[in-house]
Design a protein around this motif. Structure first.
Motif, short mmCIF file in Angstrom:
data_model
loop_
_atom_site.label_atom_id
_atom_site.label_comp_id
_atom_site.label_asym_id
_atom_site.label_seq_id
_atom_site.Cartn_x
_atom_site.Cartn_y
_atom_site.Cartn_z
N UNK A 176 0.79 -1.24 0.00
CA UNK A 176 0.00 0.00 0.00
C UNK A 176 0.82 1.28 0.00
N UNK A 177 2.13 1.22 0.31
CA UNK A 177 2.88 2.46 0.49
C UNK A 177 3.91 2.73 -0.60
N UNK A 178 3.89 1.97 -1.70
CA UNK A 178 4.83 2.21 -2.79
C UNK A 178 4.08 2.20 -4.12
N UNK A 179 4.31 3.21 -4.92
CA UNK A 179 3.78 3.29 -6.29
C UNK A 179 4.91 2.89 -7.23
N UNK A 180 4.89 1.63 -7.71
CA UNK A 180 6.00 1.12 -8.51
C UNK A 180 5.91 1.63 -9.95
N UNK A 181 7.02 1.58 -10.65
CA UNK A 181 7.08 1.88 -12.07
C UNK A 181 7.29 0.59 -12.84
N UNK A 182 7.34 0.69 -14.17
CA UNK A 182 7.39 -0.51 -15.00
C UNK A 182 8.72 -1.24 -14.92
N UNK A 183 9.78 -0.56 -14.46
CA UNK A 183 11.08 -1.22 -14.40
C UNK A 183 11.69 -1.19 -13.02
N UNK A 184 10.86 -1.28 -11.98
CA UNK A 184 11.37 -1.04 -10.62
C UNK A 184 11.34 -2.28 -9.75
N UNK A 185 11.50 -3.47 -10.34
CA UNK A 185 11.65 -4.70 -9.57
C UNK A 185 13.03 -5.29 -9.85
N UNK A 186 13.75 -5.65 -8.79
CA UNK A 186 15.05 -6.29 -8.89
C UNK A 186 15.01 -7.55 -8.03
N UNK A 187 15.49 -8.67 -8.58
CA UNK A 187 15.54 -9.92 -7.83
C UNK A 187 16.97 -10.40 -7.81
N UNK A 188 17.56 -10.45 -6.62
CA UNK A 188 18.95 -10.85 -6.48
C UNK A 188 19.15 -11.43 -5.08
N UNK A 189 20.01 -12.44 -4.98
CA UNK A 189 20.32 -13.06 -3.68
C UNK A 189 19.05 -13.51 -2.95
N UNK A 190 18.13 -14.10 -3.70
CA UNK A 190 16.87 -14.62 -3.15
C UNK A 190 16.02 -13.54 -2.48
N UNK A 191 16.20 -12.32 -2.91
CA UNK A 191 15.42 -11.20 -2.38
C UNK A 191 14.80 -10.42 -3.52
N UNK A 192 13.51 -10.12 -3.40
CA UNK A 192 12.81 -9.27 -4.37
C UNK A 192 12.78 -7.87 -3.80
N UNK A 193 13.33 -6.93 -4.53
CA UNK A 193 13.34 -5.53 -4.09
C UNK A 193 12.47 -4.71 -5.02
N UNK A 194 11.54 -3.97 -4.43
CA UNK A 194 10.66 -3.08 -5.19
C UNK A 194 10.96 -1.64 -4.79
N UNK A 195 11.00 -0.77 -5.78
CA UNK A 195 11.21 0.65 -5.55
C UNK A 195 10.10 1.44 -6.22
N UNK A 196 9.92 2.67 -5.76
CA UNK A 196 8.86 3.49 -6.35
C UNK A 196 8.75 4.82 -5.64
N UNK A 197 7.57 5.43 -5.75
CA UNK A 197 7.34 6.77 -5.24
C UNK A 197 6.56 6.74 -3.92
N UNK A 198 6.70 7.83 -3.15
CA UNK A 198 5.79 8.02 -2.02
C UNK A 198 4.63 8.91 -2.47
N UNK A 199 3.66 9.13 -1.57
CA UNK A 199 2.46 9.87 -1.97
C UNK A 199 2.76 11.32 -2.34
N UNK A 200 3.68 11.94 -1.63
CA UNK A 200 3.94 13.36 -1.84
C UNK A 200 4.97 13.63 -2.93
N UNK A 201 5.59 12.57 -3.48
CA UNK A 201 6.60 12.69 -4.54
C UNK A 201 7.80 13.52 -4.09
N UNK A 202 8.12 13.42 -2.80
CA UNK A 202 9.29 14.12 -2.26
C UNK A 202 10.44 13.17 -1.97
#
Length: 455
Positions: A85-111
């Motif tokens: 609920x707290x991350x707005x992902x983009x189309x290329x913002x998933x990384x899977x390495x060392x048996x860990x899925x990492x997601x990145x994205x924006x917060x609500x205020x875009x700061x």
């Protein structure tokens, strides 16, 4: 003695594991009650398939854009889904390495940007991390693509600093501590890092869109170009490309690398018609090798969202396709194409679903393919969306290496209605934990299901 009420499900699971459905083609649309959802990215890790989506989270009095992480089977079924609920992902913002899925994205205020880690079963590891530079304060930040490079996460996008916008690249460790900030291509209108990958020589490659405002009245054309950077492991620039200036190029830059080192870029057509994208090959010395351009008809769209190199060296792209002056009328439908390394189009397929509710009778349902992967047998699995009643629904499809759902009936327009499986609801909770031993199975197996009911 434990009686498992889900024994039928287990028998079905065992049948699938033993016989497999890897050769099946399909089109599936997952309908989430109320909220729209679009699958933006799909990746394979250790023979498991993961996808991230944009959706809307119900916060009680309103909805906020948020995300989900899903594991899929090769048959297009969902094994589980984790709502984020707290991350707005983009189309290329998933990384899977060392048996860990990492997601990145924006917060609500875009700061600031955000990052969260998950295990391979979708369980969150720790808290969501807020990523904000300690000295330079950016606003209206959009996170667009992430790579794992030289034991660091490289999170890319755009952000404003006072009245200047930059292509931003944050280099940080797993805990979110920023090691390096790379700010490129300052502008007064748009500067963004849209796509990235690690090339065959182990260099980080990034794609940038740079555009400046033009004052009203006579004068020079608007400044609008594309940049590509390659970085070594010290984050020194070792190769760059800058396109010619193009006053009205709106194509989001994406691409891949060919076996001989040429770089592929989605680019505007020579006439700079907004909705017909081209594919360009760039030599290692920065010169243009070839460019594939679609014919301009006035009623045709070709929007490219993703370009990848296939195992045999061919190029594949996905996006949306329109042919509005023909019968049937096709309005922005899911689209795949394949071309050889010299830019010769081998085929293109549009996946047409008739929608009788549209005002223009005989028209297609709106949809797109945002991403795809090539499976071991050469078939293609794509993700995106189809719209029903003005609501986006998650699309998962699988076609053969020629883009066909049915090899005996495979023209440029593929009618998917007869193949379509719809109204599949996905629960938001995690699945029951199921362990089957030994693996591989012998004459006897032991099934452990913590949620089983004794009887």
């Amino acid at each position: 003695m434990i009686v498992i009420r889900g024994i039928i499900w287990i028998a079905l699971w065992m049948l699938i594991m033993c016989t497999g459905t890897a050769q099946d083609t399909y089109v599936k649309v997952y309908d989430f009650p109320i909220v729209p959802i679009t699958s933006k990215n799909v990746q394979v890790y250790e023979d498991r398939i993961y996808s991230i989506t944009n959706t809307a989270c119900d916060l009680g009095d309103h909805y906020e854009i948020c995300s989900s992480l899903i594991e899929l089977t090769e048959s297009g079924d969902t094994l589980w889904m984790t709502l984020i609920p707290d991350i707005d992902v983009a189309s290329g913002s998933m990384v899977i390495v060392n048996d860990t899925i990492t997601l990145t994205g924006n917060n609500e205020s875009l700061t600031a940007w955000r990052m969260a880690h998950f295990d391979l079963n979708g369980q969150k590891l720790g808290e969501t991390i807020e990523i904000e530079h300690p000295q330079r304060k950016f606003w209206n930040m959009f996170q667009l693509t992430t790579q794992y490079f030289n034991n660091r996460y490289v999170i890319c996008g755009s952000g404003w600093e006072v009245d200047t916008i930059w292509s931003l690249m944050f280099v940080l460790d797993r805990s979110g501590k920023i090691d390096t900030l790379i700010s490129l291509e300052r502008s007064d209108r748009l500067s963004a890092c849209w796509d990235s990958y690690i090339d065959r020589e182990g260099r980080l490659t990034t794609y940038h869109h740079v555009e400046f405002y033009r004052p009203p009245g006579p004068g020079p054309p608007r400044i609008n170009y594309r940049r590509i950077f390659k970085f070594d492991t010290n984050f020194d620039t070792v190769w760059t490309y800058r396109s010619e200036n193009s006053e009205s190029n709106e194509v989001i830059p994406s691409g891949c690398e060919l076996d001989d080192g040429r770089t592929i870029l989605s680019y505007t057509n020579p006439q700079q018609v907004r909705n017909i994208h081209s594919v360009r090959a760039i030599n290692t010395d920065g010169t243009k090798d070839w460019q594939h351009n679609y014919e301009i008809t006035g009623s045709r769209n070709r929007n490219i969202y993703r370009l990848k190199r296939l195992k045999n060296g061919d190029i594949m792209g996905s996006g949306s396709y329109s042919e509005k002056a023909k019968d049937p009328r096709i309005d922005d439908s899911p689209w795949l194409f394949r071309m050889n390394p010299d830019g010769v189009l081998l085929w293109e397929k549009v996946y047409y679903d008739y929608d009788s509710t549209l005002a223009s009778k005989g028209s297609s349902r709106f949809g797109e393919l945002y991403d795809f992967i090539e499976l071991e047998d050469g078939s293609i699995m794509g993700v995106g969306n189809l719209k029903y009643n003005l609501k986006s629904n998650m699309l998962v499809m699988r076609v053969d290496s020629n883009g066909c759902l049915n090899a005996d009936d495979c023209s440029e327009i593929i009618y998917i209605t007869e193949h379509l499986i719809t109204n599949i609801e996905i629960p938001f909770n995690q699945p029951a934990k199921l362990t089957i031993q030994p693996n591989p199975a012998s004459d006897h197996i032991i099934v452990e299901w913590p949620d089983a009911v004794e009887g």
